[in-house]
Design a protein around this motif. Structure first.
Motif, PDB file in Angstrom:
ATOM      1  N   SER A 194       0.829  -1.198   0.000  1.00 50.81           N
ATOM      2  CA  SER A 194       0.000   0.000   0.000  1.00 50.81           C
ATOM      3  C   SER A 194       0.868   1.254   0.000  1.00 50.81           C
ATOM      4  O   SER A 194       0.598   2.215  -0.731  1.00 50.81           O
ATOM      5  CB  SER A 194      -0.914  -0.007   1.225  1.00 50.81           C
ATOM      6  N   ALA A 195       1.929   1.225   0.797  1.00 52.53           N
ATOM      7  CA  ALA A 195       2.818   2.383   0.879  1.00 52.53           C
ATOM      8  C   ALA A 195       3.627   2.581  -0.397  1.00 52.53           C
ATOM      9  O   ALA A 195       4.008   3.707  -0.744  1.00 52.53           O
ATOM     10  CB  ALA A 195       3.756   2.227   2.080  1.00 52.53           C
ATOM     11  N   ALA A 196       3.878   1.471  -1.114  1.00 52.40           N
ATOM     12  CA  ALA A 196       4.713   1.546  -2.322  1.00 52.40           C
ATOM     13  C   ALA A 196       3.932   1.955  -3.558  1.00 52.40           C
ATOM     14  O   ALA A 196       4.514   2.095  -4.635  1.00 52.40           O
ATOM     15  CB  ALA A 196       5.392   0.198  -2.548  1.00 52.40           C
ATOM     16  N   GLY A 197       2.626   2.102  -3.422  1.00 53.94           N
ATOM     17  CA  GLY A 197       1.823   2.492  -4.582  1.00 53.94           C
ATOM     18  C   GLY A 197       1.554   1.316  -5.497  1.00 53.94           C
ATOM     19  O   GLY A 197       1.034   0.290  -5.065  1.00 53.94           O
ATOM     20  N   ASN A 198       1.957   1.426  -6.749  1.00 55.43           N
ATOM     21  CA  ASN A 198       1.661   0.399  -7.741  1.00 55.43           C
ATOM     22  C   ASN A 198       2.863  -0.515  -7.989  1.00 55.43           C
ATOM     23  O   ASN A 198       3.030  -1.054  -9.077  1.00 55.43           O
ATOM     24  CB  ASN A 198       1.223   1.052  -9.055  1.00 55.43           C
ATOM     25  N   ALA A 199       3.688  -0.685  -6.978  1.00 51.50           N
ATOM     26  CA  ALA A 199       4.911  -1.474  -7.136  1.00 51.50           C
ATOM     27  C   ALA A 199       4.591  -2.952  -7.339  1.00 51.50           C
ATOM     28  O   ALA A 199       3.624  -3.478  -6.802  1.00 51.50           O
ATOM     29  CB  ALA A 199       5.803  -1.305  -5.916  1.00 51.50           C
ATOM     30  N   GLY A 200       5.427  -3.622  -8.104  1.00 58.67           N
ATOM     31  CA  GLY A 200       5.273  -5.058  -8.297  1.00 58.67           C
ATOM     32  C   GLY A 200       6.032  -5.867  -7.271  1.00 58.67           C
ATOM     33  O   GLY A 200       5.720  -7.035  -7.033  1.00 58.67           O
ATOM     34  N   VAL A 201       7.025  -5.231  -6.637  1.00 60.57           N
ATOM     35  CA  VAL A 201       7.860  -5.902  -5.641  1.00 60.57           C
ATOM     36  C   VAL A 201       8.155  -4.917  -4.517  1.00 60.57           C
ATOM     37  O   VAL A 201       8.350  -3.720  -4.761  1.00 60.57           O
ATOM     38  CB  VAL A 201       9.192  -6.389  -6.265  1.00 60.57           C
ATOM     39  N   VAL A 202       8.187  -5.414  -3.271  1.00 63.42           N
ATOM     40  CA  VAL A 202       8.580  -4.578  -2.132  1.00 63.42           C
ATOM     41  C   VAL A 202       9.647  -5.302  -1.318  1.00 63.42           C
ATOM     42  O   VAL A 202       9.765  -6.533  -1.374  1.00 63.42           O
ATOM     43  CB  VAL A 202       7.379  -4.238  -1.226  1.00 63.42           C
ATOM     44  N   ASN A 203      10.392  -4.523  -0.570  1.00 60.58           N
ATOM     45  CA  ASN A 203      11.454  -5.051   0.287  1.00 60.58           C
ATOM     46  C   ASN A 203      11.008  -4.923   1.731  1.00 60.58           C
ATOM     47  O   ASN A 203      10.744  -3.833   2.227  1.00 60.58           O
ATOM     48  CB  ASN A 203      12.740  -4.249   0.051  1.00 60.58           C
ATOM     49  N   ILE A 204      10.933  -6.049   2.428  1.00 61.12           N
ATOM     50  CA  ILE A 204      10.580  -6.043   3.848  1.00 61.12           C
ATOM     51  C   ILE A 204      11.670  -6.777   4.606  1.00 61.12           C
ATOM     52  O   ILE A 204      11.817  -7.997   4.476  1.00 61.12           O
ATOM     53  CB  ILE A 204       9.217  -6.725   4.111  1.00 61.12           C
ATOM     54  N   GLY A 205      12.460  -6.043   5.361  1.00 67.24           N
ATOM     55  CA  GLY A 205      13.518  -6.647   6.165  1.00 67.24           C
ATOM     56  C   GLY A 205      14.563  -7.378   5.358  1.00 67.24           C
ATOM     57  O   GLY A 205      15.091  -8.406   5.814  1.00 67.24           O
ATOM     58  N   GLY A 206      14.834  -6.903   4.157  1.00 69.64           N
ATOM     59  CA  GLY A 206      15.851  -7.528   3.329  1.00 69.64           C
ATOM     60  C   GLY A 206      15.362  -8.687   2.491  1.00 69.64           C
ATOM     61  O   GLY A 206      16.158  -9.358   1.823  1.00 69.64           O
ATOM     62  N   ARG A 207      14.059  -8.913   2.495  1.00 69.09           N
ATOM     63  CA  ARG A 207      13.492  -9.976   1.662  1.00 69.09           C
ATOM     64  C   ARG A 207      12.519  -9.365   0.676  1.00 69.09           C
ATOM     65  O   ARG A 207      11.752  -8.461   1.023  1.00 69.09           O
ATOM     66  CB  ARG A 207      12.772 -11.021   2.520  1.00 69.09           C
ATOM     67  N   MET A 208      12.534  -9.864  -0.560  1.00 66.27           N
ATOM     68  CA  MET A 208      11.676  -9.336  -1.605  1.00 66.27           C
ATOM     69  C   MET A 208      10.329 -10.076  -1.619  1.00 66.27           C
ATOM     70  O   MET A 208      10.278 -11.304  -1.538  1.00 66.27           O
ATOM     71  CB  MET A 208      12.353  -9.462  -2.965  1.00 66.27           C
ATOM     72  N   TYR A 209       9.268  -9.310  -1.710  1.00 65.79           N
ATOM     73  CA  TYR A 209       7.917  -9.857  -1.796  1.00 65.79           C
ATOM     74  C   TYR A 209       7.268  -9.322  -3.072  1.00 65.79           C
ATOM     75  O   TYR A 209       7.307  -8.116  -3.340  1.00 65.79           O
ATOM     76  CB  TYR A 209       7.074  -9.439  -0.582  1.00 65.79           C
ATOM     77  N   ASP A 210       6.640 -10.231  -3.849  1.00 61.11           N
ATOM     78  CA  ASP A 210       5.982  -9.795  -5.074  1.00 61.11           C
ATOM     79  C   ASP A 210       4.470  -9.961  -4.958  1.00 61.11           C
ATOM     80  O   ASP A 210       3.943 -10.279  -3.886  1.00 61.11           O
ATOM     81  CB  ASP A 210       6.546 -10.525  -6.291  1.00 61.11           C
ATOM     82  N   ARG A 211       3.777  -9.769  -6.052  1.00 61.46           N
ATOM     83  CA  ARG A 211       2.314  -9.750  -6.028  1.00 61.46           C
ATOM     84  C   ARG A 211       1.668 -11.057  -5.531  1.00 61.46           C
ATOM     85  O   ARG A 211       0.648 -11.019  -4.845  1.00 61.46           O
ATOM     86  CB  ARG A 211       1.787  -9.387  -7.420  1.00 61.46           C
ATOM     87  N   PRO A 212       2.224 -12.229  -5.864  1.00 65.15           N
ATOM     88  CA  PRO A 212       1.639 -13.450  -5.284  1.00 65.15           C
ATOM     89  C   PRO A 212       1.699 -13.461  -3.755  1.00 65.15           C
ATOM     90  O   PRO A 212       0.791 -13.985  -3.104  1.00 65.15           O
ATOM     91  CB  PRO A 212       2.498 -14.565  -5.901  1.00 65.15           C
TER      92      PRO A 212
END
Length: 292
Positions: free
Chosen positions: A256-274
């Protein structure tokens, strides 16, 4: 829903006892647990229970009718639909056409009894015959009434002549793994909950807990119970833990904070749309559990 408790439809005592079980769904069974000679009495008792229980429980009230091939389904519906059940469980379903056929019958009974069109849901058991397993993909789009998909091992064993459904270590043999997996895939394709089958040995709480944990791991969101003693375990295991909820919320908030991002970084781990889709499902399950 998390827990669905089967109760013999011809037993007033067991039906009354089930009200205090905290199960999300109570299923008055008119099929396997009621002998042929007791079918008519079972329908009467089940209908009376449905009418009286509605004001005494928050559980959804379902009826498992006899399967379409028996010629008894219409007799079941003629009695129990007067009591306005929330849903009908259809055993030995062999494809989406069976669901559509039941849906058409329900529409008539709803009209005859002043029930809102489409109110009565349908929950088919889809793996109790060989053809049922092979037709698992056909439930997608079969009816807007579809409440979920579940499976059964005991009737399938009898149908194909298998001597056992599980290995000695408790794991399913390949055929029954297939039936279970087909249910998961079919439910996902149809966009409805996947509900795991019963665990017959209700006295082995430890084994049942492990089995429920495996079901959650694999994607099931609810489970059927054959004894009130199993309900608490199901409700506990199928409710997301505080840790799972916190992790899911973190993923949703990051996207939500990243807007329309396809991937975000949480604590050094990448999370994508799935990962986001999975997190949203966890939060939805948690919200449903808290409102039960």
């Amino acid at each position: 829903m998390r827990s669905l408790l089967f109760v013999p439809g011809d037993s007033e005592r067991k039906l009354e006892k089930a009200i205090s079980s905290q199960s999300d769904v109570l299923i008055a069974d008119l099929e396997d647990s009621v002998s042929l000679d007791s079918k008519a009495e079972g329908r009467r008792i089940a209908a009376v229970f449905l009418q009286s229980a509605r004001s005494r429980t928050n559980a959804q009230l379902y009826v498992r009718v006899n399967d379409l091939a028996t010629g008894l389904t219409e007799d079941d519906l003629a009695v129990v639909m007067k009591a306005r059940p929330d849903g009908i469980m259809l055993p030995k379903a062999e494809g989406g056409n069976d669901v559509a056929r039941l849906a058409a019958a329900l529409r008539v009974h709803e009209a005859e009894n002043g029930i809102e069109d489409g109110r009565t849901r349908i929950l088919p058991i889809i793996t109790e015959t060989a053809l049922g397993v092979l037709n698992a993909a056909s439930y997608r789009g079969s009816s807007d009434r579809l409440a979920g998909l579940t499976w059964g091992a005991e009737d399938l064993s009898a149908h194909i002549g298998a001597l056992a459904a599980r290995h000695e270590d408790g794991s399913y043999t390949p055929l029954f793994q297939l039936a279970r997996n087909m249910t998961l895939l079919a439910a996902t394709a149809a966009g409805v909950p996947a509900i795991d089958t019963v665990f017959p040995n209700f006295s082995d709480t430890e084994a049942f807990t492990r089995d429920c944990q495996l079901a959650v791991r694999d994607g099931f969101v609810a489970r059927m119970a054959i004894h009130p003693a199993q309900v608490e375990t199901i409700n506990t295991v199928f409710t997301p833990s505080d840790e799972e909820v916190a992790k899911a919320r973190a993923v949703v908030e990051a996207f939500s904070a990243a807007g329309n991002a396809g991937v975000v970084n949480i604590g050094g781990r990448m999370y994508d749309r799935p990962h986001l889709a999975l997190a949203e499902r966890v939060l939805a399950r948690a919200a449903e559990a808290s409102s039960a």
